[in-house]
Design a protein around this motif. Structure first.
Motif, PDB file in Angstrom:
ATOM      1  N   ALA A   1       0.723  -1.262   0.035  1.00  0.00           N
ATOM      2  CA  ALA A   1      -0.053  -0.080  -0.111  1.00  0.00           C
ATOM      3  C   ALA A   1       0.884   1.210  -0.026  1.00  0.00           C
ATOM      4  CB  ALA A   1      -0.796  -0.153   1.132  1.00  0.00           C
ATOM      5  N   GLU A   2       2.106   1.237   0.664  1.00  0.00           N
ATOM      6  CA  GLU A   2       2.816   2.268   0.750  1.00  0.00           C
ATOM      7  C   GLU A   2       3.754   2.668  -0.595  1.00  0.00           C
ATOM      8  OE1 GLU A   2       7.041   1.456   2.589  1.00  0.00           O
ATOM      9  OE2 GLU A   2       5.630   1.173   4.111  1.00  0.00           O
ATOM     10  N   ASP A   3       3.548   1.857  -1.453  1.00  0.00           N
ATOM     11  CA  ASP A   3       4.357   2.101  -2.821  1.00  0.00           C
ATOM     12  C   ASP A   3       3.799   2.741  -3.893  1.00  0.00           C
ATOM     13  OD1 ASP A   3       6.591   0.570  -1.531  1.00  0.00           O
ATOM     14  OD2 ASP A   3       5.723  -1.378  -2.071  1.00  0.00           O
ATOM     15  N   HIS A   4       2.435   2.943  -3.681  1.00  0.00           N
ATOM     16  CA  HIS A   4       1.589   3.646  -4.685  1.00  0.00           C
ATOM     17  C   HIS A   4       1.772   5.078  -4.541  1.00  0.00           C
ATOM     18  CE1 HIS A   4       0.041  -0.318  -6.187  1.00  0.00           C
ATOM     19  NE2 HIS A   4      -0.061  -0.450  -4.746  1.00  0.00           N
ATOM     20  N   VAL A   5       2.571   5.972  -5.305  1.00  0.00           N
ATOM     21  CA  VAL A   5       2.859   7.250  -5.425  1.00  0.00           C
ATOM     22  C   VAL A   5       1.516   8.009  -5.414  1.00  0.00           C
ATOM     23  CG1 VAL A   5       3.600   7.611  -7.904  1.00  0.00           C
ATOM     24  CG2 VAL A   5       4.484   8.943  -5.705  1.00  0.00           C
ATOM     25  N   ASP A   6       0.653   7.654  -6.378  1.00  0.00           N
ATOM     26  CA  ASP A   6      -0.482   8.466  -6.671  1.00  0.00           C
ATOM     27  C   ASP A   6      -1.755   8.307  -5.756  1.00  0.00           C
ATOM     28  OD1 ASP A   6       0.806   9.681  -8.816  1.00  0.00           O
ATOM     29  OD2 ASP A   6       0.161   7.777 -10.049  1.00  0.00           O
ATOM     30  N   GLN A   7      -1.641   6.949  -4.882  1.00  0.00           N
ATOM     31  CA  GLN A   7      -2.824   6.992  -4.184  1.00  0.00           C
ATOM     32  C   GLN A   7      -3.146   7.920  -2.902  1.00  0.00           C
ATOM     33  OE1 GLN A   7      -5.117   4.447  -4.936  1.00  0.00           O
ATOM     34  NE2 GLN A   7      -6.288   5.469  -3.357  1.00  0.00           N
ATOM     35  N   GLY A   8      -1.961   8.360  -2.246  1.00  0.00           N
ATOM     36  CA  GLY A   8      -1.993   9.437  -1.160  1.00  0.00           C
ATOM     37  C   GLY A   8      -2.871  10.572  -1.629  1.00  0.00           C
ATOM     38  N   TRP A   9      -2.907  11.009  -2.857  1.00  0.00           N
ATOM     39  CA  TRP A   9      -3.541  12.288  -3.356  1.00  0.00           C
ATOM     40  C   TRP A   9      -5.219  11.799  -3.418  1.00  0.00           C
ATOM     41  CZ3 TRP A   9      -3.762  16.899  -1.969  1.00  0.00           C
ATOM     42  CH2 TRP A   9      -4.372  18.050  -2.818  1.00  0.00           C
ATOM     43  N   LYS A  10      -5.042  10.747  -3.964  1.00  0.00           N
ATOM     44  CA  LYS A  10      -6.770  10.181  -4.307  1.00  0.00           C
ATOM     45  C   LYS A  10      -7.178   9.919  -2.819  1.00  0.00           C
ATOM     46  CE  LYS A  10      -5.421   7.617  -8.531  1.00  0.00           C
ATOM     47  NZ  LYS A  10      -5.192   6.498  -9.134  1.00  0.00           N
ATOM     48  N   ASP A  11      -6.448   9.415  -1.968  1.00  0.00           N
ATOM     49  CA  ASP A  11      -7.203   9.398  -0.509  1.00  0.00           C
ATOM     50  C   ASP A  11      -7.570  10.692   0.106  1.00  0.00           C
ATOM     51  OD1 ASP A  11      -6.855   6.694  -0.879  1.00  0.00           O
ATOM     52  OD2 ASP A  11      -5.288   6.471   0.409  1.00  0.00           O
ATOM     53  N   LEU A  12      -6.716  11.655  -0.236  1.00  0.00           N
ATOM     54  CA  LEU A  12      -7.033  13.005   0.354  1.00  0.00           C
ATOM     55  C   LEU A  12      -8.128  13.701  -0.668  1.00  0.00           C
ATOM     56  CD1 LEU A  12      -3.208  14.208   0.851  1.00  0.00           C
ATOM     57  CD2 LEU A  12      -4.964  13.924   2.519  1.00  0.00           C
TER      58      LEU A  12
END
Length: 266
Positions: free
Chosen positions: A109-120
């Motif tokens: 889960a921590e390796d997806h560079v784009d997912q954090g902004w999607k979650d935000l």
């Protein structure tokens, strides 16, 4: 980048140590954490000074991280509403892998560079909000990607990391670096690094809430009276502040449901 948190432990053959020796060694390492946090106090202060006026104007504080770092953010955020009586979304914690990752690790889960902004974006993040990235390594892709996008969209950004010269610290407008050094178990940043992060988050949220007027004197007058223990604490505060007897204070707490409102009524 040299990662102090990944350097080899100073201790060897741990599996051959007695329980007493292991505990003493862990305690010896933990003693260094508060001193490491002390070195970062000017940076913590600068961030809080920038954060408070934004929250006074309605902005939210959002923690984001993966693994232990993310869980610590969720923990601190979840404790703010009952302790200080704030809305549930005023301080929030976002964890790589979602809420399910609080109890069970989500692979990669921590390796997806784009997912954090999607979650935000799923919580309608906006330029009034402040993003605090938490990463012991200082290089977690999920967290770094979210931080980069937050800067592009005009948010105030900060971080808590445990390695010098990290990519996340370089990206954050208010970097907080706490150098806790190698762990007893090599690379196990749930130990000293995690303790340091918990201390810093406690300092930030507590200081912010005090500055926002959520504490009177040294009392939690806005706490949620959600169980018998907390109700009794509220009664004790009211008695101490006013000189009322316990029965009268209890009746006022029952009537107003909140220590601050009871004090104001008096």
């Amino acid at each position: 980048m040299e990662k102090l948190t990944e350097q080899s432990s100073r201790y060897i053959a741990l599996e051959k140590q007695s329980v007493g020796t292991l505990l003493q060694q862990i305690n010896q390492e933990d003693r260094q954490v508060a001193l490491a946090v002390q070195q970062a106090l000017p940076h913590i202060e600068a961030f809080v000074e920038a954060l408070v006026p934004r929250m006074e104007n309605g902005g939210r504080l959002v923690y984001i991280g993966a693994g232990t770092s993310g869980r610590l953010g969720v923990l601190d955020a979840s404790e703010c509403p009952p302790t200080f009586g704030i809305p549930a979304d005023q301080v929030m914690g976002i964890l790589a892998g979602g809420d399910g990752a609080i109890r069970k690790a989500v692979e990669f889960a921590e390796d997806h560079v784009d997912q954090g902004w999607k979650d935000l974006k799923a919580i309608a993040i906006n330029e009034q909000d402040t993003l605090l990235a938490i990463a012991a390594s200082g290089s977690t892709p999920y967290t770094l990607g979210a931080l980069q996008q937050a800067n592009r969209h005009g948010l105030l950004t900060a971080c808590v990391v445990c390695n010098a010269d990290s990519p996340i610290a370089a990206e954050a407008k208010y970097p907080i670096t706490v150098l806790t050094g190698p762990e007893l178990i090599t690379g196990s940043t749930r130990m000293k690094a995690g303790t340091a992060q918990k201390m810093v988050l406690n300092m930030i949220s507590t200081t912010v809430m005090i500055r926002l007027g959520r504490v009177k004197g040294n009392k939690m007058v806005d706490m949620q009276l959600s169980n018998h223990k907390l109700k009794q604490r509220g009664i004790a505060i009211l008695m101490e502040e006013t000189g009322l007897d316990s029965q009268t204070a209890g009746c006022l707490i029952d009537r107003y449901g909140n220590v601050r409102r009871a004090l104001e009524a008096i």
